[in-house]
Design an enzyme around this catalytic site. Structure first.
Site, PDB file in Angstrom:
ATOM      1  N   CYS A 113       0.803  -1.225   0.000  1.00  0.00           N
ATOM      2  CA  CYS A 113       0.000   0.000   0.000  1.00  0.00           C
ATOM      3  C   CYS A 113       0.838   1.278   0.000  1.00  0.00           C
ATOM      4  O   CYS A 113       0.343   2.341  -0.365  1.00  0.00           O
ATOM      5  CB  CYS A 113      -0.947   0.002   1.199  1.00  0.00           C
ATOM      6  SG  CYS A 113      -2.091  -1.399   1.211  1.00  0.00           S
ATOM      7  N   HIS A 250      -3.407   7.297   1.997  1.00  0.00           N
ATOM      8  CA  HIS A 250      -3.774   5.963   1.535  1.00  0.00           C
ATOM      9  C   HIS A 250      -5.172   5.667   2.047  1.00  0.00           C
ATOM     10  O   HIS A 250      -5.484   5.868   3.227  1.00  0.00           O
ATOM     11  CB  HIS A 250      -2.780   4.934   2.063  1.00  0.00           C
ATOM     12  CG  HIS A 250      -3.227   3.518   1.902  1.00  0.00           C
ATOM     13  ND1 HIS A 250      -3.673   3.018   0.703  1.00  0.00           N
ATOM     14  CD2 HIS A 250      -3.316   2.499   2.810  1.00  0.00           C
ATOM     15  CE1 HIS A 250      -4.013   1.750   0.864  1.00  0.00           C
ATOM     16  NE2 HIS A 250      -3.809   1.418   2.130  1.00  0.00           N
ATOM     17  N   ASN A 280     -10.030  -0.136  -0.414  1.00  0.00           N
ATOM     18  CA  ASN A 280      -8.573  -0.078  -0.336  1.00  0.00           C
ATOM     19  C   ASN A 280      -8.001  -0.650  -1.632  1.00  0.00           C
ATOM     20  O   ASN A 280      -8.091  -1.857  -1.881  1.00  0.00           O
ATOM     21  CB  ASN A 280      -8.088  -0.892   0.872  1.00  0.00           C
ATOM     22  CG  ASN A 280      -6.588  -0.836   1.063  1.00  0.00           C
ATOM     23  OD1 ASN A 280      -5.844  -0.469   0.163  1.00  0.00           O
ATOM     24  ND2 ASN A 280      -6.144  -1.223   2.245  1.00  0.00           N
TER      25      ASN A 280
END
Length: 323
Positions: A113, A250, A280
């Site tokens: 990520c 993020h 996500n």
């Protein structure tokens, strides 16, 4: 002084949208449960045969169009992904070929990520060193391919997508003196491996495996690490949170976004939020949020952006960018 200036950005999301209601028909969950704990309402899922390289290419094409730059001007492609098309060659090399680029370098970065922040830092340093002039920095993922769709703790969280930015090396003078990537800050702590990982790989199991996560522990580390790396970026540039126009985080979990903003004393309206619509998307989440903020006019030239992310590894990082 040479600065890496953002010349354009682009995004791509697969056509298929998967809602919480649909997921509730497959696993023991509900729309209310997912929204309360994550803020996610829907996510996009790549179609059968739609690869990470396909998502990356379209996002790159849109970034180039936004920058009004021809593909042949690009001499560096850095693609962040944890879900490449193949073990090798690099997905970046495939995108390079699809774009018709015949020069320069193309390679992948794997920091899950945090991948886009890592990729941005690598490209920025290459441009500042004078080795390349124009870079495509891409974050692209098809995380739906590594999810255990029977695990309600993970399958509700992730989606597919891609985002890209074009960076150009420009001399920092006149009106451009303060534009571009001001600094990047990268960290890793491999001791936390077992809190967020995929239980497969060519060297260990010979399979792609599934994502596994200890959600509560990841949340705890995320809030602490993200606040610290954001403070690091501000301190390195002699700035405070009051100087930031937009926090572009993020997009893992709305609760993490809110907690990080509170720790920094940032108003919620200064945070770009797309997690409700995208879920996500790992390395794609920061550039997707950037593209969303730029497309709707929130992000304007001259504004100060603070990018941050944390992912498996653990890895985490931040970047301060003057748009």
């Amino acid at each position: 002084m040479i600065r890496s200036v953002v010349a354009g950005c682009g995004a791509y999301l697969p056509a298929r949208t998967l809602t919480n209601e649909e997921l509730a028909q497959k696993v023991d969950t509900s729309d209310a449960w997912i929204v309360e704990r994550t803020g996610i309402r829907e996510r996009h899922i790549a179609a059968e045969g739609e690869l990470t390289s396909d998502l990356a290419r379209i996002a790159a094409e849109r970034a180039l169009a936004d920058a009004r730059i021809a593909a042949e001007e690009v001499d560096l492609i850095v693609l962040a992904t944890a879900t490449p098309d193949l073990t090798f060659p690099a997905t970046a090399a495939k995108v390079q070929s699809q774009l018709g680029i015949r020069r320069g370098a193309a390679f992948d970065i794997q920091a899950v990520c945090t991948g886009f922040i890592y990729a941005l830092a690598v490209a920025d340093n290459f441009l500042k060193a004078g080795q390349f002039k124009t870079a495509l920095v891409i974050g692209a993922e098809t995380f739906s391919r590594i999810l255990d769709w029977n695990d309600r703790g993970t399958c509700v969280l992730f989606g597919d997508g891609a985002g890209a930015v074009v960076l150009r090396a420009e001399e920092a003078r006149g009106t451009n003196r303060d534009r571009g990537v001001l600094s990047t800050h990268l960290h890793a702590d491999g001791r936390q491996h077992d809190l967020l990982y995929v239980d497969g790989g060519p060297s260990s199991t010979g399979t792609s495996g599934f994502l596994r996560m200890a959600g509560k522990e990841v949340f705890r580390h995320a809030v602490v690490n993200l606040a610290a790396v954001v403070d690091e970026a501000l301190h390195a540039n002699g700035l405070t949170a009051k100087d930031v126009d937009w926090l572009v985080p993020h997009q893992a979990n709305k609760r993490i976004l809110d907690a990080t903003a509170r720790k920094l004393g940032l108003a919620p309206e200064k945070v770009i939020v797309t997690v409700d619509k995208h879920g996500n998307t790992s390395a794609a989440s920061v550039p997707l949020a950037l593209a969303a903020g730029a497309a709707d006019g929130r992000i304007k030239p001259g504004q100060l952006l603070l990018l941050e992310a944390m992912g498996g590894g653990f890895t985490w990082g931040s970047a301060l960018v003057r748009w």
